[in-house]
Structure formats: structure tokens, C-alpha cells
Design a protein around this motif. Structure first.
Motif, PDB file in Angstrom:
ATOM      1  N   GLU A 129       0.859  -1.182   0.000  1.00 26.32           N
ATOM      2  CA  GLU A 129       0.000   0.000   0.000  1.00 26.32           C
ATOM      3  C   GLU A 129       0.897   1.235   0.000  1.00 26.32           C
ATOM      4  O   GLU A 129       1.871   1.296   0.764  1.00 26.32           O
ATOM      5  N   ILE A 130       0.574   2.186  -0.833  1.00 24.62           N
ATOM      6  CA  ILE A 130       1.274   3.468  -0.853  1.00 24.62           C
ATOM      7  C   ILE A 130       0.259   4.533  -0.444  1.00 24.62           C
ATOM      8  O   ILE A 130      -0.695   4.821  -1.183  1.00 24.62           O
ATOM      9  N   LYS A 134       3.936   7.218   2.384  1.00 21.22           N
ATOM     10  CA  LYS A 134       4.779   6.115   2.829  1.00 21.22           C
ATOM     11  C   LYS A 134       4.421   4.831   2.081  1.00 21.22           C
ATOM     12  O   LYS A 134       3.374   4.729   1.445  1.00 21.22           O
ATOM     13  N   ILE A 135       5.299   3.834   2.218  1.00 19.46           N
ATOM     14  CA  ILE A 135       5.020   2.499   1.698  1.00 19.46           C
ATOM     15  C   ILE A 135       4.723   1.578   2.873  1.00 19.46           C
ATOM     16  O   ILE A 135       5.460   1.563   3.865  1.00 19.46           O
ATOM     17  N   TYR A 136       3.654   0.818   2.735  1.00 16.86           N
ATOM     18  CA  TYR A 136       3.276  -0.141   3.771  1.00 16.86           C
ATOM     19  C   TYR A 136       3.331  -1.557   3.183  1.00 16.86           C
ATOM     20  O   TYR A 136       2.805  -1.794   2.088  1.00 16.86           O
ATOM     21  N   ILE A 137       3.952  -2.466   3.917  1.00 15.60           N
ATOM     22  CA  ILE A 137       4.045  -3.856   3.503  1.00 15.60           C
ATOM     23  C   ILE A 137       3.261  -4.703   4.497  1.00 15.60           C
ATOM     24  O   ILE A 137       3.581  -4.722   5.690  1.00 15.60           O
ATOM     25  N   ASN A 138       2.240  -5.381   3.999  1.00 17.42           N
ATOM     26  CA  ASN A 138       1.375  -6.204   4.861  1.00 17.42           C
ATOM     27  C   ASN A 138       0.866  -5.412   6.071  1.00 17.42           C
ATOM     28  O   ASN A 138       0.813  -5.920   7.197  1.00 17.42           O
ATOM     29  N   GLY A 139       0.541  -4.148   5.821  1.00 14.92           N
ATOM     30  CA  GLY A 139      -0.055  -3.314   6.854  1.00 14.92           C
ATOM     31  C   GLY A 139       0.920  -2.574   7.743  1.00 14.92           C
ATOM     32  O   GLY A 139       0.502  -1.754   8.568  1.00 14.92           O
ATOM     33  N   GLU A 140       2.226  -2.835   7.604  1.00 13.10           N
ATOM     34  CA  GLU A 140       3.221  -2.172   8.441  1.00 13.10           C
ATOM     35  C   GLU A 140       4.065  -1.200   7.612  1.00 13.10           C
ATOM     36  O   GLU A 140       4.488  -1.527   6.499  1.00 13.10           O
ATOM     37  N   SER A 154       4.621   8.502  -3.459  1.00 15.75           N
ATOM     38  CA  SER A 154       3.260   8.431  -4.004  1.00 15.75           C
ATOM     39  C   SER A 154       3.266   7.468  -5.183  1.00 15.75           C
ATOM     40  O   SER A 154       4.279   7.269  -5.848  1.00 15.75           O
ATOM     41  N   ALA A 155       2.108   6.854  -5.430  1.00 13.86           N
ATOM     42  CA  ALA A 155       1.970   5.975  -6.588  1.00 13.86           C
ATOM     43  C   ALA A 155       1.872   6.838  -7.844  1.00 13.86           C
ATOM     44  O   ALA A 155       1.277   7.910  -7.832  1.00 13.86           O
ATOM     45  N   LEU A 160      -1.715   1.053  -8.681  1.00 19.64           N
ATOM     46  CA  LEU A 160      -0.409   0.636  -8.173  1.00 19.64           C
ATOM     47  C   LEU A 160      -0.160   1.266  -6.805  1.00 19.64           C
ATOM     48  O   LEU A 160       0.989   1.483  -6.411  1.00 19.64           O
ATOM     49  N   ASP A 161      -1.264   1.555  -6.114  1.00 18.13           N
ATOM     50  CA  ASP A 161      -1.161   2.078  -4.752  1.00 18.13           C
ATOM     51  C   ASP A 161      -1.668   1.072  -3.717  1.00 18.13           C
ATOM     52  O   ASP A 161      -1.506   1.272  -2.518  1.00 18.13           O
ATOM     53  N   ASP A 162      -2.251  -0.024  -4.209  1.00 22.98           N
ATOM     54  CA  ASP A 162      -2.785  -1.048  -3.307  1.00 22.98           C
ATOM     55  C   ASP A 162      -2.897  -2.350  -4.099  1.00 22.98           C
ATOM     56  O   ASP A 162      -3.815  -2.514  -4.912  1.00 22.98           O
TER      57      ASP A 162
END
Length: 212
Positions: A129-130, A134-140, A154-155, A160-162
Motif C-alpha cells: 500500500e502506498i 509512505k510504503i506499507y508492507i502487509n499493513g506495516e 506516491s503511486a 499501483l497504490d494497493d
């Protein structure tokens, strides 16, 4: 006269063997390169010299998160939201050479081939997720100490943001987020298109060593 011809042929034979061995080493083992892009600033600066490790490509091993890799530039540099709809977020390669000679010069000699250098931030099966810069990997939130202060991520394209990183591919971006064309625009990079991992910086000498 015959001895001279024989000697010339032996030299030609030796030169051909040396070229083949050099190309094989460059393709399968490693090669030097020069940084020509600003997308990895401040980690990498233009005109720095690097040594690239290509053994990972040879044994078809995925890189790790945080590795700086080079990969073949996609034929399409940016998707539209419609093109991404209901499709895996994978970079597109539509301009591959068709015959053996063209493939040899493109992939081995690397004539007419463009490559990008980026940092791997997400691996197969991970949820990216962007948001909120920030970039989030598996919610973190991904901790990125290598970025300059104040950098906002930013995406480039909605869609390409989720997403989930497809199998046998990676999501890679430049450290210089505002001046980098990367997976945020064209999708994840398949394993077969990853060329190498940056091993060490060899120039300038005062910065010689592993790149982080």
C-alpha cells in the motif's frame, strides 16, 4: 608462409576464445557499470562505478528486500488505470528480439538495451500500500532510513497504490522518489528480467565498499 598463416589463425582462435569467455563471465558472473541516473540519489550518484553481481540471475534466485538491483527497462513505462484493471501489476515487455542473433546482441552484448537501477522494497505475495506519503508492507510501514528527510512516496498510477506482488516478481523503486520512473508507474519486475544485484561501489575510492 604456411607457418605464418597457422600463427595468424592461432591468434584469431585465441582472441575468439577470450571474447567468448569475457562475455560469459560478464553475463553469468558479474560486470562493472557506471551510474547514469539520478533515481537512486543520495545512495548512488551519477558517474560512480559499481560492481554488479549477476550470479543471482544465473541460478534464478530472487533478491532480498533492500537489495539494489538492475533490470531490463520495460517496453511500457507507465500504465493507465484502465490497463491495470483486473490484471496483475506486472511490467510489460513487448519489444523482445525474436531471432537468435538479435537476442544475442540484445541480452549478451547488450546493444540497444536499457536497464534501470532501483531498490527492492516488496517481495512475492506481499500486500503493498502506498498512502500518506509512505510504503506499507502487509499493513506495516516500511522503514526506509536510506531516504532523504522529507521524501514523500506516491503511486504514479492509481491501481499501483494497493496491490499484491505477483509470484516470481519484485516491487522496486528509486530512493530519489520524485525523480524516479519505477514500479510505481509500470508494475512489478518478473524474476527473468532482473539482471543483477549491486555488490560494491568501486569508485570513488573513498566510498569503496558495500552499498546499503
Amino acid at each position: 608462409m604456411k607457418s605464418q598463416v597457422k600463427e595468424i589463425l592461432e591468434w584469431i582462435y585465441c582472441i575468439i576464445i577470450a571474447v567468448i569467455l569475457a562475455l560469459a563471465f560478464r553475463y553469468y558472473i558479474g560486470t562493472p557499470t557506471i551510474v547514469q541516473q539520478e533515481s537512486m540519489y543520495p545512495t548512488l550518484v551519477e558517474n560512480q562505478r559499481l560492481w554488479l553481481n549477476r550470479w543471482g540471475r544465473t541460478i534464478k534466485k530472487l533478491p532480498n528486500r533492500g537489495d539494489i538491483i538492475t533490470f531490463e527497462a520495460p517496453s511500457k513505462k507507465e500504465y493507465s488505470e484502465i490497463e491495470l484493471e483486473d490484471k496483475e501489476p506486472l511490467a510489460r515487455y513487448d519489444d523482445e528480439p525474436k531471432n537468435f542473433i538479435h537476442k544475442f546482441f540484445y541480452h549478451v552484448v547488450e546493444i540497444g538495451k536499457d536497464s534501470y537501477i532501483k531498490r527492492v522494497v516488496a517481495l512475492p505475495g506481499e500486500h503493498v500500500e502506498i498512502k500518506n506519503g509512505k510504503i506499507y508492507i502487509n499493513g506495516e510501514e516500511l522503514q526506509e532510513d536510506y531516504l532523504q528527510p522529507g521524501i514523500v512516496t506516491s503511486a504514479k498510477v492509481k491501481g499501483l497504490d494497493d496491490f499484491i506482488v505477483p509470484q516470481n516478481s519484485v516491487f522496486a523503486v528509486g530512493d530519489n522518489r520524485n525523480h524516479s520512473t519505477d514500479c510505481r508507474a509500470f508494475g512489478c519486475i518478473p524474476l527473468e528480467k532482473i539482471e543483477s544485484k549491486v555488490a560494491i561501489r568501486i569508485w570513488p575510492l573513498n566510498l569503496w565498499g558495500k552499498v546499503k
